[in-house]
Design a protein around this motif. Structure first.
Motif, short mmCIF file in Angstrom:
data_model
loop_
_atom_site.label_atom_id
_atom_site.label_comp_id
_atom_site.label_asym_id
_atom_site.label_seq_id
_atom_site.Cartn_x
_atom_site.Cartn_y
_atom_site.Cartn_z
N GLY A 26 0.79 -1.22 0.00
CA GLY A 26 0.00 0.00 0.00
C GLY A 26 0.82 1.27 0.00
N LYS A 27 2.17 1.16 -0.11
CA LYS A 27 3.04 2.32 -0.18
C LYS A 27 3.88 2.25 -1.45
CE LYS A 27 3.57 3.01 4.82
NZ LYS A 27 4.55 3.11 5.94
N ILE A 44 -2.69 8.64 0.46
CA ILE A 44 -3.83 9.16 1.21
C ILE A 44 -4.97 9.41 0.22
CG2 ILE A 44 -4.72 11.05 2.62
CD1 ILE A 44 -1.96 11.39 3.80
N ASP A 45 -6.10 8.75 0.47
CA ASP A 45 -7.24 8.83 -0.45
C ASP A 45 -6.83 8.50 -1.88
OD1 ASP A 45 -8.97 9.50 1.57
OD2 ASP A 45 -8.85 11.65 1.23
N GLY A 46 -5.92 7.55 -2.01
CA GLY A 46 -5.49 7.09 -3.32
C GLY A 46 -4.43 7.94 -3.98
N LYS A 67 -4.72 14.69 6.92
CA LYS A 67 -5.05 13.75 5.85
C LYS A 67 -4.81 14.35 4.47
CE LYS A 67 -8.38 11.22 8.67
NZ LYS A 67 -9.77 10.71 8.81
N ALA A 68 -3.70 15.07 4.36
CA ALA A 68 -3.26 15.71 3.12
C ALA A 68 -4.25 16.76 2.63
CB ALA A 68 -2.99 14.68 2.03
N PRO A 147 -9.99 16.31 -5.63
CA PRO A 147 -10.34 15.48 -6.77
C PRO A 147 -9.63 15.87 -8.06
CG PRO A 147 -12.31 16.13 -5.56
CD PRO A 147 -11.19 16.94 -5.01
N TYR A 148 -8.98 17.04 -8.07
CA TYR A 148 -8.35 17.53 -9.29
C TYR A 148 -6.90 17.11 -9.44
CZ TYR A 148 -12.44 20.60 -9.23
OH TYR A 148 -13.72 21.08 -9.19
#
Length: 319
Positions: A26-27, A44-46, A67-68, A147-148
């Protein structure tokens, strides 16, 4: 909603070593070929968080804690507030023209063009034609997740291969980095030969985004920052009218110790921005709220005496 369409995971590099990354547990992981050290980057969140925290104003703990998310609280406006916001901060017509010219240049390329947007946490002023164009592959990053963006990175060390992009757009970003010259060097590195750059940066604009606001540029200083690029166009981006409106805001805020009073004063002077439409471009540059540069990557470097000639050439058009 406009979002970057291109998948960039296979392009990403370690910002410390510029070596390829591999996905483990996952890293994203990279090995330092000169030592036994292994560098790990969480998701973080993909979104991969590709920041060298030893060389950044950000710390890993603060990125993780929020959380970024963005370190700056940006208010969301609705209804009447949104209408008033648009009145005092309208889209710049010059930006729209410049972006359309940029898109026309890219349309001349054979096949799709890769466009990198630095500071793409939100869709910048006038950039919709870039995101919407079917032949432009948009890659975007910022120092926070939205999201961008496809990944989080510090522009001093862009974790992407050299000579990959046909165009880089850096809009309202260079004032927020500690070393603008290092960021421009990275832009030059990731551009293909003859690749295009479009930049907008404040000149006579008050501090915004608080502790993360560092630098301003005159038009000629901005041009010299991009001295490894051939100039296609440059000039004022937002003239003295807009600058006056902002100055009234901060003057009133300081006098009355109230940001609300400042915004009311700014609203009362919203008409000043329209004076910029009747000020010829060469006259606007020395009092501009912001400046832009549009250029092409070259091997030639602009010499110090040439920047004096550049400014004097603009002055001569005023006589």
């Amino acid at each position: 909603m406009l979002v970057p369409r291109a998948d960039c995971i296979d392009l990403l590099l370690c910002p410390r070593t510029m070596s390829p990354l591999r996905l483990e547990g996952g890293k994203l992981v990279a090995n330092d070929s000169g030592s036994e050290r292994v560098f790990e980057y969480r998701m973080i969140d993909g979104a991969p968080i590709l920041i060298d925290f030893e060389q950044s104003v950000f710390t890993e703990s603060e990125i993780t804690c929020r959380k970024a998310g963005s370190a700056i609280v940006r208010p969301e406006y609705t209804g009447l507030q949104r209408s008033l916001k648009r009145m005092v901060s309208p889209a710049k017509s010059g930006t729209r023209v410049n972006i359309l010219n940029l898109v026309r240049h890219l349309e001349k390329n054979d096949g799709p063009s890769k466009v990198l947007i630095i500071g793409g946490g939100s869709v910048g002023n006038g950039l919709e034609p870039v995101y919407n164009h079917p032949r432009l592959e948009v890659y975007s990053f910022d120092v926070y997740v939205t999201p961008y963006v496809q990944f989080v990175a510090d522009a001093h060390k862009i974790p992407l291969p050299a000579e990959t992009f046909d165009c880089v757009i850096v809009q309202a970003v260079l004032e927020h980095v500690l070393q603008p010259s290092e960021v421009v060097a990275e832009i030059w590195r990731v551009l293909k030969p003859s690749g295009l750059v479009y930049a907008e940066t404040p000149f006579m604009q008050q501090v915004h985004e608080g502790a993360f606001d560092f630098t301003r540029f005159t038009e000629s200083g901005h041009r010299y920052l991009f001295r490894q690029f051939e100039r296609l166009d440059s000039g004022a981006n937002g003239g003295p009218g807009i600058q006056f409106m902002w100055a009234v805001d901060y003057l009133a805020s300081g006098l009355f110790r109230s940001r609300k009073v400042g915004k009311m004063a700014k609203l009362a002077c919203f008409w000043a921005q329209y004076l910029d439409h009747v000020i010829p471009a060469p006259y606007a540059e020395d009092g501009a709220s912001g400046v832009f540069f549009y250029g092409r990557k070259t091997q030639r470097v602009l010499s110090p005496p040439e920047i004096i000639t550049h400014y004097r050439g603009a002055q001569a058009t005023r006589r």
